[in-house]
Every structure is written in C-alpha cells, then in structure tokens.
Design a protein around this motif. Structure first.
Motif, mmCIF file in Angstrom:
data_model
loop_
_atom_site.group_PDB
_atom_site.id
_atom_site.type_symbol
_atom_site.label_atom_id
_atom_site.label_comp_id
_atom_site.label_asym_id
_atom_site.label_seq_id
_atom_site.Cartn_x
_atom_site.Cartn_y
_atom_site.Cartn_z
ATOM 1 N N ASP A 1 3.698 -13.280 20.799
ATOM 2 C CA ASP A 1 4.305 -12.361 19.801
ATOM 3 C C ASP A 1 4.162 -13.699 18.507
ATOM 4 O O ASP A 1 4.905 -14.094 17.732
ATOM 5 C CB ASP A 1 5.476 -13.655 20.309
ATOM 6 N N LEU A 2 2.649 -14.163 18.399
ATOM 7 C CA LEU A 2 2.305 -14.360 16.942
ATOM 8 C C LEU A 2 2.003 -14.088 16.019
ATOM 9 O O LEU A 2 1.460 -12.616 15.811
ATOM 10 C CB LEU A 2 1.442 -15.490 17.318
ATOM 11 N N HIS A 3 2.332 -13.587 15.295
ATOM 12 C CA HIS A 3 2.327 -13.311 13.547
ATOM 13 C C HIS A 3 0.539 -13.340 13.115
ATOM 14 O O HIS A 3 -0.118 -14.138 12.448
ATOM 15 C CB HIS A 3 3.262 -14.028 12.225
ATOM 16 N N ILE A 4 0.079 -12.084 13.564
ATOM 17 C CA ILE A 4 -0.771 -12.410 12.837
ATOM 18 C C ILE A 4 -1.385 -11.217 12.156
ATOM 19 O O ILE A 4 -0.668 -10.739 11.144
ATOM 20 C CB ILE A 4 -2.685 -12.156 14.263
ATOM 21 N N THR A 5 -2.388 -10.695 11.209
ATOM 22 C CA THR A 5 -2.440 -10.044 10.069
ATOM 23 C C THR A 5 -4.893 -9.443 10.180
ATOM 24 O O THR A 5 -5.051 -10.275 11.003
ATOM 25 C CB THR A 5 -3.419 -10.570 9.103
ATOM 26 N N LYS A 6 -4.343 -7.799 9.917
ATOM 27 C CA LYS A 6 -6.125 -7.881 10.232
ATOM 28 C C LYS A 6 -7.174 -8.230 10.098
ATOM 29 O O LYS A 6 -8.150 -8.040 10.584
ATOM 30 C CB LYS A 6 -5.879 -6.622 9.484
ATOM 31 N N GLY A 7 -6.778 -9.610 9.071
ATOM 32 C CA GLY A 7 -8.027 -10.308 8.735
ATOM 33 C C GLY A 7 -8.315 -11.141 9.350
ATOM 34 O O GLY A 7 -9.589 -12.332 8.654
ATOM 35 N N ASP A 8 -7.766 -11.847 10.062
ATOM 36 C CA ASP A 8 -7.777 -12.744 11.033
ATOM 37 C C ASP A 8 -9.422 -12.490 11.931
ATOM 38 O O ASP A 8 -9.612 -11.302 12.788
ATOM 39 C CB ASP A 8 -6.803 -12.840 12.105
ATOM 40 N N THR A 9 -10.155 -13.731 11.494
ATOM 41 C CA THR A 9 -11.462 -14.096 12.672
ATOM 42 C C THR A 9 -11.167 -14.256 13.800
ATOM 43 O O THR A 9 -9.840 -14.713 14.149
ATOM 44 C CB THR A 9 -11.663 -15.006 11.755
ATOM 45 N N ALA A 10 -11.941 -14.313 14.856
ATOM 46 C CA ALA A 10 -11.986 -14.454 16.226
ATOM 47 C C ALA A 10 -11.700 -15.962 16.267
ATOM 48 O O ALA A 10 -10.857 -16.478 16.912
ATOM 49 C CB ALA A 10 -13.587 -14.561 16.919
ATOM 50 N N ASP A 11 -12.434 -17.147 15.056
ATOM 51 C CA ASP A 11 -11.840 -18.245 14.834
ATOM 52 C C ASP A 11 -10.331 -18.160 14.740
ATOM 53 O O ASP A 11 -9.915 -19.703 16.040
ATOM 54 C CB ASP A 11 -12.782 -19.134 14.233
ATOM 55 N N THR A 12 -9.848 -18.193 14.100
ATOM 56 C CA THR A 12 -8.716 -17.952 13.539
ATOM 57 C C THR A 12 -7.474 -17.859 15.134
ATOM 58 O O THR A 12 -6.967 -18.332 14.943
ATOM 59 C CB THR A 12 -8.832 -16.755 12.215
ATOM 60 N N LEU A 13 -8.481 -16.413 15.424
ATOM 61 C CA LEU A 13 -7.034 -16.528 15.927
ATOM 62 C C LEU A 13 -7.405 -17.268 17.422
ATOM 63 O O LEU A 13 -6.431 -17.516 18.063
ATOM 64 C CB LEU A 13 -7.453 -14.602 16.696
ATOM 65 N N SER A 14 -8.497 -17.875 18.040
ATOM 66 C CA SER A 14 -8.813 -18.595 19.599
ATOM 67 C C SER A 14 -7.627 -19.897 18.984
ATOM 68 O O SER A 14 -7.231 -20.377 19.570
ATOM 69 C CB SER A 14 -10.556 -19.030 19.288
ATOM 70 N N GLU A 15 -8.109 -20.327 17.606
ATOM 71 C CA GLU A 15 -7.436 -21.727 16.677
ATOM 72 C C GLU A 15 -6.016 -21.373 16.721
ATOM 73 O O GLU A 15 -4.885 -22.431 18.174
ATOM 74 C CB GLU A 15 -7.732 -22.065 15.831
ATOM 75 N N MET A 16 -5.334 -20.382 16.910
ATOM 76 C CA MET A 16 -3.757 -19.733 16.311
ATOM 77 C C MET A 16 -3.077 -20.331 17.954
ATOM 78 O O MET A 16 -1.871 -20.604 18.604
ATOM 79 C CB MET A 16 -3.769 -18.644 15.614
ATOM 80 N N TYR A 17 -4.426 -18.924 18.818
ATOM 81 C CA TYR A 17 -3.862 -19.086 20.213
ATOM 82 C C TYR A 17 -3.751 -20.118 21.610
ATOM 83 O O TYR A 17 -2.538 -20.416 21.834
ATOM 84 C CB TYR A 17 -4.559 -17.805 21.132
ATOM 85 N N PHE A 18 -4.911 -21.265 21.271
ATOM 86 C CA PHE A 18 -4.894 -22.004 21.824
ATOM 87 C C PHE A 18 -3.582 -23.298 21.061
ATOM 88 O O PHE A 18 -2.871 -23.924 22.172
ATOM 89 C CB PHE A 18 -6.211 -23.305 21.360
ATOM 90 N N SER A 19 -3.518 -23.434 19.443
ATOM 91 C CA SER A 19 -2.319 -24.224 19.829
ATOM 92 C C SER A 19 -0.785 -23.848 20.082
ATOM 93 O O SER A 19 -0.345 -24.781 20.466
ATOM 94 C CB SER A 19 -2.479 -23.639 18.023
ATOM 95 N N TYR A 20 -0.384 -22.629 20.549
ATOM 96 C CA TYR A 20 0.267 -21.798 21.063
ATOM 97 C C TYR A 20 0.209 -22.492 22.468
ATOM 98 O O TYR A 20 1.568 -22.662 22.638
ATOM 99 C CB TYR A 20 0.115 -20.199 21.053
ATOM 100 N N ILE A 21 -0.887 -22.633 23.288
ATOM 101 C CA ILE A 21 -1.208 -23.419 23.548
ATOM 102 C C ILE A 21 0.126 -24.528 24.084
ATOM 103 O O ILE A 21 0.533 -25.040 25.616
ATOM 104 C CB ILE A 21 -2.524 -23.173 24.878
ATOM 105 N N LEU A 22 -0.922 -25.267 23.368
ATOM 106 C CA LEU A 22 -0.915 -26.638 24.024
ATOM 107 C C LEU A 22 1.493 -26.954 23.327
ATOM 108 O O LEU A 22 1.515 -27.726 24.014
ATOM 109 C CB LEU A 22 -0.999 -27.579 22.122
ATOM 110 N N ASP A 23 1.969 -25.861 22.445
ATOM 111 C CA ASP A 23 3.240 -26.226 21.690
ATOM 112 C C ASP A 23 3.813 -25.958 23.508
ATOM 113 O O ASP A 23 4.801 -26.230 23.514
ATOM 114 C CB ASP A 23 3.316 -25.248 20.984
ATOM 115 N N GLN A 24 3.383 -24.751 23.933
ATOM 116 C CA GLN A 24 3.655 -24.632 24.795
ATOM 117 C C GLN A 24 4.114 -25.855 26.048
ATOM 118 O O GLN A 24 4.642 -26.307 26.909
ATOM 119 C CB GLN A 24 3.474 -23.644 25.954
ATOM 120 N N SER A 25 2.978 -26.307 26.302
ATOM 121 C CA SER A 25 2.983 -27.779 27.481
ATOM 122 C C SER A 25 3.562 -28.628 26.658
ATOM 123 O O SER A 25 4.021 -29.632 27.785
ATOM 124 C CB SER A 25 1.485 -27.775 27.176
ATOM 125 N N SER A 26 3.890 -29.053 24.883
ATOM 126 C CA SER A 26 3.844 -30.273 24.828
ATOM 127 C C SER A 26 5.965 -29.573 25.365
ATOM 128 O O SER A 26 6.835 -30.482 24.916
ATOM 129 C CB SER A 26 3.365 -30.364 23.449
#
Length: 319
Positions: free
Chosen positions: A103-128
């Motif tokens: 349920d992360l907010h993404i846009t059509k213009g997000d690159t693979a690098d942006t999406l990877s960073e976004m999702y990994f930050s989500y993993i870190l947040d869940q762990s924290s």
C-alpha cells in the motif's frame, strides 16, 4: 433434522470466509518449522512448491495471522506479495508489485531504483516498528517470474546485509508450472540466485493418510463460533453432537471415498482446498438433509465432485 442450513445468519460463520478459515495440517506444521529454522539459522531464503490448491497459500496466511517469533521472542514482521501475470517481465514490474502489496504510494514515473529504495525503506520501518532485527518476505506464485526478475530479491537481500537486517525470502509456487524456472535456475549463470533462495526446497503435500483427515476433522469438532458458542460441527448439526457423534467419525469413509474417487490418476494426497470444499458441503448441506448417521458413500462422492477435484486433477495429469 434441525440445522442452520436454512438460516441466512449461518453465512457469517468462519467456514464461509476462506481467508479467515484455516485448518492446521501436518504439512503446514512442517513448513512453519522449516521456515522458522531457516530464519533462526539466518538463511537468505527457501522455496516451497506443490500442486495447485494443495494449501500452500494457506500456510502464508497462517504465518501472517500468527507471525513466527525470533529467538528473542519478538514476532518477525511478515511481508506478503502474490505475483500477477503480466506482459512485461522487468525488475521494475516486480518492485512495483511489492510496493502495491504494501500500500505504498507510487507513480507511473517511478524508476526501478526509486521503487527498490521505497520498498526497502518499508521493510526497515516494519522491522523497526516491531522491534525485530529480522523480516520475512513471502512471494507467492513465483513461477510467473523470469530468472532475470529474481535479481530484485537479491538486491533487497544485499541491502538488508548492509543494514544488519536478517531478511528471509520464501518463494511459493505451483508445480509443475514452476518446473521450467527451477531447471533454468540450476544453470551456473544463476548461481547467485539459486544458492541464496532455491537450494532449500520443500515439496508441499496435502492430506496423505486417514489420520491426516481425522486430525483436520477434529478441528471442526473443537473450534467454536462464536468464541464461547457451539463447535463448528455443532453449529450446523446441533442434534448430531447431542447424539454423541463427531465429524471426525467420518474420517475413514472420507478417505476411502477420496481414494476411490481419484483411482487411476496417480494422486497420492488430497489438496487442502478440495478437502475443505468437500467437508463444508457435507457439513452445511448434505448431512443436515440426509442425517449424520444415514449418509451413503454416494453423498461423499457428490461432495467430492462439487469440489472440482476430479476435473482439475485430470487436467493436471495431462499437463
């Protein structure tokens, strides 16, 4: 015989809500123990394969509802995603799907690098947020991925190591659909993928014995709805329970009917979803109609047929 079969309120019962209705099986216990061992030994991942409707996704749901605890007793956050069928087989598509599942907010213009960073930050947040130093990522229907797309998960694992986070990725797939992908991954070119995620391989099987069937039926005789209300069996067959009868008494007849119904197909186990469909039809419709002590083998075969088990297994055998 008195029952709730004609009472519309009975459709609020958990057995009519598949995502909430989970019956533990020996296979599910084994998979949970294997994933726990994988986490405790800090393994990068593992793969679980099995026939369609065998109950693999139910294992994932059960772990979501009851997360595995780390060695410190803290529940490990579970991140689940099912891979859809898509025309594009890019890493960006995989990362986009992971973000959508979270349920992360993404846009059509997000690159693979942006999406990877976004999702990994989500993993870190869940762990924290959970206070855990680990996370469990479950990827369902992995057979829809290409070998190239699996690099997305290798990147997430590499990032987790840099942040001292134990990330375990469990891939779940339907067999034989995933056979081609697994064979491809054994090629030396994919050693970095195979060695991390696919060396530990569990073949998931459904109910294999009369004893397995009996154990599952006992859950209907034990679980209650509402919490302080009647057992699942008693909810639909109040007079049967008062008569000293239990659904587990049908174990031998059910297993015998399954064996006869699938004879010649080479099927050695009963897929969990087919089993649940068969038992629910018996409990809600057939037994209230014919009586818990008056059913015939034909009634069970009728429910097996309704579950769709024979046509599907015939199709699978021809694949």
């Amino acid at each position: 015989m008195e029952s709730r079969a004609d009472d519309l309120t009975h459709y609020t019962h958990p057995i009519f809500r598949p995502r909430e209705f989970l019956i533990p099986t020996p296979a599910m216990h084994f998979v949970r123990e294997s994933i726990t061992r994988c986490i405790y030994t800090r393994q990068p991942g593992m793969v679980i394969t099995g026939a369609s409707r065998a109950g693999k996704t139910s294992v994932a749901r059960s772990i979501e509802l009851d997360p595995i605890k780390g060695r410190n007793g803290i529940p490990i956050p579970v991140l689940y995603s099912s891979i859809p069928s898509r025309d594009q087989t890019t890493i960006r598509m995989v990362l986009r799907n992971l973000c959508l599942a979270a349920d992360l907010h993404i846009t059509k213009g997000d690159t693979a690098d942006t999406l990877s960073e976004m999702y990994f930050s989500y993993i870190l947040d869940q762990s924290s947020d959970s206070g855990s130093d680990a996370a469990l990522l479950i990827i369902d229907e992995f057979q829809r991925l290409s070998p190239f797309q699996l690099d997305a998960f290798a990147e997430l694992y590499d990032r987790s190591e840099r942040y001292h986070l134990d990330l375990t990725t469990v891939f779940i797939g339907s067999y034989p659909d995933c056979r081609g992908l697994l064979e491809t991954l054994e090629n030396p070119h994919y050693t970095h993928i195979y060695g991390r995620f696919f060396r530990q391989h569990i073949k998931f099987k459904g109910l294999r014995t009369e004893g397995d069937v009996r154990d599952c039926l006992r859950q209907y005789d034990i679980l209650r709805y509402p919490e302080q209300g009647p057992t699942y069996t008693e909810f639909f067959l109040p007079e049967a329970m008062a008569d000293g009868w239990a659904l587990a008494d049908m174990a031998k007849d059910l297993w015998s009917a399954f064996v006869a119904h699938t004879q010649g197909l080479g099927i050695q186990y009963w897929g969990m979803q087919y089993f649940i469909s068969t038992v629910n039809t018996l409990l809600c419709d057939v037994l209230p109609r014919c009586g818990h002590r008056n059913y015939e083998p034909e009634h069970i075969h009728e429910c097996l047929h309704i579950s769709g088990i024979l046509p599907d297994l015939v199709k699978k055998r021809g694949d």
